[in-house]
Design an enzyme around this catalytic site. Structure first.
Site, short mmCIF file in Angstrom:
data_model
loop_
_atom_site.label_atom_id
_atom_site.label_comp_id
_atom_site.label_asym_id
_atom_site.label_seq_id
_atom_site.Cartn_x
_atom_site.Cartn_y
_atom_site.Cartn_z
N GLY A 7 8.84 95.20 19.76
CA GLY A 7 9.29 94.21 20.97
C GLY A 7 8.29 93.10 20.88
N GLY A 10 8.60 89.62 23.11
CA GLY A 10 8.23 89.30 24.44
C GLY A 10 7.05 88.49 24.73
N GLN A 11 6.67 88.92 26.32
CA GLN A 11 5.68 87.96 26.80
C GLN A 11 4.19 88.68 26.19
OE1 GLN A 11 5.54 88.76 30.87
NE2 GLN A 11 4.20 87.07 31.26
N ASP A 31 11.26 92.87 16.16
CA ASP A 31 11.91 92.66 17.37
C ASP A 31 13.27 92.54 16.97
OD1 ASP A 31 10.95 91.44 20.15
OD2 ASP A 31 13.08 91.03 19.72
N TYR A 143 13.94 101.25 34.92
CA TYR A 143 12.99 100.81 34.03
C TYR A 143 11.56 101.94 34.39
CZ TYR A 143 8.86 97.90 32.75
OH TYR A 143 7.53 97.46 32.29
N LYS A 147 9.89 104.77 31.99
CA LYS A 147 8.22 104.57 31.53
C LYS A 147 7.63 105.90 32.11
CE LYS A 147 7.85 100.60 30.04
NZ LYS A 147 7.34 100.20 28.56
N1 SER Z 1 6.47 93.17 35.07
C1 SER Z 1 7.30 94.29 35.05
C2 SER Z 1 8.59 94.04 35.90
O1 SER Z 1 8.69 93.26 36.76
C3 SER Z 1 6.54 95.42 35.69
O2 SER Z 1 6.23 96.02 34.75
O3 SER Z 1 9.60 94.80 35.46
#
Ligand code: SER
Length: 322
Positions: A7, A10-11, A31, A143, A147
């Site tokens: 990944g 990403g940021q 990625d 999400y 996690k």
């Molecule tokens: N920044 C993430 C989100 O907003 C949180 O881990 O999903």
């Protein structure tokens, strides 16, 4: 050291790759997408990898044989609520595939990026403020569910197979790189849109308060944890904290630098619901005690450092799109 990132587009990858390359590591960034122009400066190798493709992950990990893996690939919270199946595939199956590949390729250490999204309101009442590491986890998003599962899989692979898997629960991360589909994105867009438009309508209420962190602290946390001596670590996953401003406090901080910036608030029910389910602040006492974690940036220090970077990011984007 040979280090592989998933990944990487990403940021977090945007800033982490460059830090690892600067420290002299051999970095293989992976990625689903080709290297984005915004990541061109970072250096290292770039390989296409879909973490949902077990055979592909296995093949690449066996070929590269990294010493250390940063597993960053994930669908974030708001995007994940639009497509829970995709979030499950990437975050859940993807983490399983990565850990299995690490086991077979004999990767010694894996860094997992968990999140404040593992938390949610317990049936018994609100989350403690600040929220410690060990409370019952009641995530409300796919999400967050994945996690939590990723954290548990890390602990399992650690105890069952001896893979040194460790991780942090990140607050919402803010940096001069475009995020993708997070509920905490309003905080970054207060900066980006103040610079490019002079105004921003936040999808969150003015009194929204969640844990946030500036990316240089986030990257430093990952590096400090990754290279901490194992015998110092009493846990697999660590809360890390920095600051927890209300949305209108972020607005006031931006207006110190851009006095004419205008902010309005039009809460989006889905994302506001997610934000309201998260802790207001995190208790990171274990990270501080075990590996000397300490943030360097407060809100105003971040604002002062970030706004010129956002200006450069937007200028570069304008150049690249012509
Ligand atoms: N920044 C993430 C989100 O907003 C949180 O881990 O999903």
């Amino acid at each position: 050291m040979k280090i592989l990132l998933t990944g990487a587009g990403g940021q977090i990858g945007h800033d982490l790759i460059g830090a690892l390359v600067a420290d002299g590591h051999e970095v293989v960034s992976t990625d689903l997408a080709p290297r984005p122009p915004s990541h061109a400066h970072a250096g290292g190798d770039w390989q296409r990898l879909d973490v949902t493709d077990a055979a592909g992950v296995q093949h690449l990990f066996t070929e590269v044989r990294p010493d250390l893996v940063f597993h960053l690939a994930a669908i974030l919270s708001a995007r994940g609520e639009q497509d829970p199946r995709l979030a499950y595939d990437v975050n859940q199956t993807g983490t399983w595939n990565v850990l299995e590949a690490c086991r077979r390729a004999k990767v010694g250490r894996v860094i997992f990026t968990s999140s404040i999204a593992v938390f949610g309101p317990p049936p018994s009442g609100p989350l403690p403020d600040p929220t410690p590491d060990d409370v019952a986890l009641h995530p409300t998003t796919m999400y967050g569910v994945t996690k939590v599962s990723g954290e548990l899989l890390c602990a399992y692979y650690r105890s069952r197979y001896g893979i040194d898997c460790r991780g942090v629960r990140f607050p919402g991360l803010i940096s001069a790189a475009m995020p993708g589909g997070g509920s905490s994105d309003y905080a970054l867009f207060m900066y980006v849109d103040a610079v490019r438009k002079g105004s921003y309508e936040a999808f969150a209420r003015a009194d929204t308060r969640i844990p946030l962190m500036y990316m240089p602290d986030g990257v430093r946390a990952l590096l400090e944890l990754a290279f901490a001596k194992r015998e110092k670590l009493t846990r697999t996953m660590y809360n890390i904290a920095s600051f927890s401003p209300r949305a209108d406090e972020i607005a006031a901080s931006v207006r110190r630098v851009i006095p004419d910036a205008k902010f309005t608030y039009a809460p989006d029910p889905v994302r506001q619901g997610i934000l309201d389910s998260w802790p207001k602040a995190l208790d990171d006492a274990a990270a501080r005690a075990d590996w000397n974690w300490k943030p360097r940036f407060d809100l105003d220090a971040m604002t002062d450092d970030l706004i010129p970077r956002v200006r450069r990011m937007l200028d570069l984007g304008a150049i690249l799109s012509h």
